[in-house]
Design a protein around this motif. Structure first.
Motif, mmCIF file in Angstrom:
data_model
loop_
_atom_site.group_PDB
_atom_site.id
_atom_site.type_symbol
_atom_site.label_atom_id
_atom_site.label_comp_id
_atom_site.label_asym_id
_atom_site.label_seq_id
_atom_site.Cartn_x
_atom_site.Cartn_y
_atom_site.Cartn_z
ATOM 1 N N UNK A 297 0.834 -1.164 -0.046
ATOM 2 C CA UNK A 297 0.160 -0.035 -0.101
ATOM 3 C C UNK A 297 0.897 1.340 -0.093
ATOM 4 N N UNK A 298 0.323 2.297 -0.277
ATOM 5 C CA UNK A 298 0.891 3.668 -0.177
ATOM 6 C C UNK A 298 0.116 4.596 0.674
ATOM 7 N N UNK A 299 0.824 5.413 1.594
ATOM 8 C CA UNK A 299 -0.005 6.344 2.390
ATOM 9 C C UNK A 299 0.509 7.702 2.091
ATOM 10 N N UNK A 300 -0.343 8.848 2.430
ATOM 11 C CA UNK A 300 0.060 10.246 2.371
ATOM 12 C C UNK A 300 0.075 10.731 3.769
ATOM 13 N N UNK A 301 1.051 11.442 4.095
ATOM 14 C CA UNK A 301 1.122 12.105 5.608
ATOM 15 C C UNK A 301 1.263 13.442 5.391
ATOM 16 N N UNK A 302 0.720 14.152 6.516
ATOM 17 C CA UNK A 302 0.471 15.385 6.395
ATOM 18 C C UNK A 302 -0.493 16.180 5.545
ATOM 19 N N UNK A 303 -1.577 15.381 5.382
ATOM 20 C CA UNK A 303 -2.517 15.805 4.654
ATOM 21 C C UNK A 303 -2.958 17.167 5.387
ATOM 22 N N UNK A 304 -3.840 18.113 4.673
ATOM 23 C CA UNK A 304 -4.199 19.431 5.269
ATOM 24 C C UNK A 304 -5.335 18.860 6.414
ATOM 25 N N UNK A 305 -4.786 19.688 7.653
ATOM 26 C CA UNK A 305 -5.719 19.358 8.759
ATOM 27 C C UNK A 305 -5.367 18.054 9.418
ATOM 28 N N UNK A 317 -2.751 1.598 12.912
ATOM 29 C CA UNK A 317 -3.397 1.050 11.809
ATOM 30 C C UNK A 317 -2.174 0.146 11.136
ATOM 31 N N UNK A 318 -1.254 0.764 10.612
ATOM 32 C CA UNK A 318 -0.136 0.271 10.226
ATOM 33 C C UNK A 318 0.539 -0.791 10.895
ATOM 34 N N UNK A 319 0.695 -0.602 12.363
ATOM 35 C CA UNK A 319 1.120 -1.694 13.139
ATOM 36 C C UNK A 319 0.309 -2.746 13.261
ATOM 37 N N UNK A 320 -1.278 -2.500 13.249
ATOM 38 C CA UNK A 320 -2.079 -3.535 13.309
ATOM 39 C C UNK A 320 -1.959 -4.355 12.193
ATOM 40 N N UNK A 321 -2.179 -3.852 10.839
ATOM 41 C CA UNK A 321 -2.381 -4.472 9.460
ATOM 42 C C UNK A 321 -0.860 -5.248 9.202
ATOM 43 N N UNK A 322 0.097 -4.599 9.591
ATOM 44 C CA UNK A 322 1.377 -5.229 8.976
ATOM 45 C C UNK A 322 1.431 -5.721 7.602
ATOM 46 N N UNK A 323 1.400 -4.731 6.852
ATOM 47 C CA UNK A 323 1.303 -4.537 5.272
ATOM 48 C C UNK A 323 3.002 -5.156 5.095
ATOM 49 N N UNK A 324 2.914 -5.956 3.988
ATOM 50 C CA UNK A 324 4.066 -6.592 3.531
ATOM 51 C C UNK A 324 5.178 -5.564 2.835
ATOM 52 N N UNK A 325 4.411 -4.542 2.096
ATOM 53 C CA UNK A 325 5.295 -3.505 1.400
ATOM 54 C C UNK A 325 4.510 -2.402 1.740
ATOM 55 N N UNK A 326 5.126 -1.298 1.739
ATOM 56 C CA UNK A 326 4.563 -0.018 2.076
ATOM 57 C C UNK A 326 5.376 0.963 1.725
ATOM 58 N N UNK A 327 4.750 2.173 1.162
ATOM 59 C CA UNK A 327 5.352 3.379 0.823
ATOM 60 C C UNK A 327 4.582 4.546 1.340
ATOM 61 N N UNK A 328 5.559 5.488 1.759
ATOM 62 C CA UNK A 328 4.772 6.784 2.432
ATOM 63 C C UNK A 328 5.351 7.984 1.876
ATOM 64 N N UNK A 329 4.479 8.909 1.192
ATOM 65 C CA UNK A 329 4.839 10.202 0.566
ATOM 66 C C UNK A 329 4.249 11.370 1.585
ATOM 67 N N UNK A 330 5.223 12.385 1.420
ATOM 68 C CA UNK A 330 4.368 13.673 2.165
ATOM 69 C C UNK A 330 3.495 14.243 1.337
ATOM 70 N N UNK A 331 2.353 14.813 1.788
ATOM 71 C CA UNK A 331 1.583 15.480 1.087
ATOM 72 C C UNK A 331 1.960 16.625 0.037
ATOM 73 N N UNK A 332 1.757 16.739 -1.308
ATOM 74 C CA UNK A 332 2.153 17.607 -2.044
ATOM 75 C C UNK A 332 0.859 18.642 -2.632
ATOM 76 N N UNK A 333 0.806 19.912 -2.109
ATOM 77 C CA UNK A 333 -0.528 20.698 -2.600
ATOM 78 C C UNK A 333 -0.181 20.766 -4.215
ATOM 79 N N UNK A 334 -1.309 20.455 -4.945
ATOM 80 C CA UNK A 334 -1.123 20.605 -6.206
ATOM 81 C C UNK A 334 -2.276 21.676 -6.730
ATOM 82 N N UNK A 335 -1.701 22.691 -7.438
ATOM 83 C CA UNK A 335 -2.772 23.707 -8.179
ATOM 84 C C UNK A 335 -3.988 23.026 -8.621
#
Length: 438
Positions: A297-305, A317-335
């Motif tokens: 799965x992929x996650x976005x961290x730092x979404x507005x609010x 949730x991540x600790x509970x689900x124990x995904x086999x593969x995971x990527x995390x991206x910081x939120x990027x505000x797009x015009x």
């Protein structure tokens, strides 16, 4: 002879586009080269998804522009041009042509025009087609990406894809199967199905999703050994799809579920169509029905609010689900996306801190999982030989190329790329496994 080089940036769907361009260019009689210094024409297939990707694209354009003094022509295409082409036109006078995402199939003609023109050429129209046709594979010959649809109708509040690629539109089953057969005849043994939303495949053409029918048809191709699914939205994971994955031995027990977050408040602001409870239910069902399934799965961290409490909710949730593969991206505000104008934008340093915390947690999970795999016997697709060692590198069904781990196989026997070998796992090294040929 005129030499043309293509620089492909961004996702694997962009790679497919670049492969279609290469075939169009070669059909016009031009030579292909991977060396910018040798190329008479340099084509840059850009990514415009987030700010970091656009920066990479601009850097590639400026690097190519430094070679202009030797008479080279530069063509810029792809998602960044589709969205921001008119803004780029006056800012990059070094570029000879700007082309949108519907231009790939005719890139050979565009190269001819650029070679015979003194002024800038601009070809960006509303995106409503699906690039398909002959390809020059840029992957190793034993696997290939197979695009089954383009565009997106989800309109998540943070995402530019619908504004770049247009509405969701599927290729026909017969068209996809025809291409898959050609790929198989050329030596491809693993097909990796891609789209912005694979699980929605066929809904626009056939009035209901037809991914299961497509999978059964692809499974009938004799030479294909593996079929892998990427970018499956969790709300579209039906009992029928789970059953097909269970029944068809060629379909990898592997799913990429881009869930993005696990706090109901954030999911709602993102415009997602699932709740935390629904995500847990889907994941638990997949693991109950297919016990050896690998979930990415992929996650976005730092979404507005996003509050600290919601971040901790995601950590739990991540600790509970124990995904086999995971990527995390910081939120990027797009015009032009709704999220860019939302209140309570998160400072960059907070986004990065939260990203680091999630990745540290996931690292511990993956390392423990790797240790637990010692002693297992796995079927491995060989990718190549390790230089100066009696060892090869390969991938299991749990590993998509370029994003997941590898397995290093110790053996003195001679293997070829694309071979399948039965391997016993003997150790683990960070995200990778170590094994020996059985």
């Amino acid at each position: 002879m005129i030499k043309v080089g293509v620089i492909s940036l961004g996702c694997d769907k962009n790679r497919v586009d670049s492969e279609i361009m290469l075939a169009s260019i070669r059909e016009k009689g031009f030579l292909l080269t991977s060396e910018q210094n040798e190329a008479d024409v340099i084509i840059i297939n850009t990514c415009g998804f987030i700010e970091a990707a656009r920066k990479e694209s601009i850097d590639a354009i400026l690097e190519a522009a430094q070679l202009k003094n030797s008479g080279k022509k530069i063509i810029v295409t792809g998602c960044m041009v589709q969205k921001f082409g008119k803004e780029l036109l006056p800012e990059l006078p070094e570029v000879n042509a700007f082309c949108g995402v519907d231009s790939y199939i005719k890139m050979g003609e565009i190269v001819e025009k650029v070679l015979n023109a003194d002024s800038q050429f601009y070809d960006v129209e509303v995106c409503n087609g699906i690039s398909s046709g002959k390809r020059v594979l840029t992957t190793p010959s034993h696997y290939a990406y197979l695009r089954i649809a383009d565009g997106c109708d989800n309109y998540c509040s943070y995402c530019l894809i619908p504004y770049i690629r247009g509405r969701f539109r599927s290729r026909t089953i017969s068209d996809i199967v025809g291409e898959a057969k050609q790929l198989a005849e050329s030596g491809v043994r693993e097909l990796i199905l891609v789209a912005q939303d694979v699980t929605r495949y066929g809904a626009d053409l056939y009035n209901s999703p037809k991914l299961t029918e497509l999978l059964r048809s692809l499974s009938e191709i004799e030479q294909v050994r593996r079929i892998r699914l990427l970018y499956c939205y969790p709300e579209e994971i039906t009992d029928e799809l789970i059953q097909v994955i269970k029944e068809e031995p060629k379909i990898c027990h592997y799913l990429d579920l881009p869930i993005q977050h696990a706090s109901d408040g954030i999911l709602k602001r993102m415009g997602r169509r699932t709740s935390r409870a629904q995500l847990i239910e889907t994941i638990e069902k997949l693991r109950r029905e297919i016990p050896d399934i690998a979930l990415r799965t992929t996650l976005i961290t730092g979404f507005p609010g996003e509050t600290q409490e919601q971040h901790e909710e995601l950590m739990d949730f991540v600790d509970q689900m124990e995904f086999d593969r995971l990527g995390v991206f910081t939120y990027s505000p797009e015009e032009d996306t709704p999220a860019a104008s939302m209140p309570d934008q998160i400072p960059e340093e907070v986004k990065e801190e939260r990203q680091a915390e999630l990745m540290e947690l996931q690292q511990d999970i993956v390392f423990d999982q790797a240790e637990d795999r010692i002693g297992e016997e796995l079927l491995v697709m060989i990718e190549g030989k390790v230089a100066d060692e009696n060892a090869y590198v390969g991938r299991t069904y749990r590993d998509a190329p370029n994003v997941d781990g590898l397995i290093f196989v110790n053996t003195s026997e001679e293997l070829m790329s694309g071979d399948f070998a039965k391997v016993k796992v003997t150790g683990a090294a960070d995200y990778d496994l170590i094994g020996e040929l059985m």
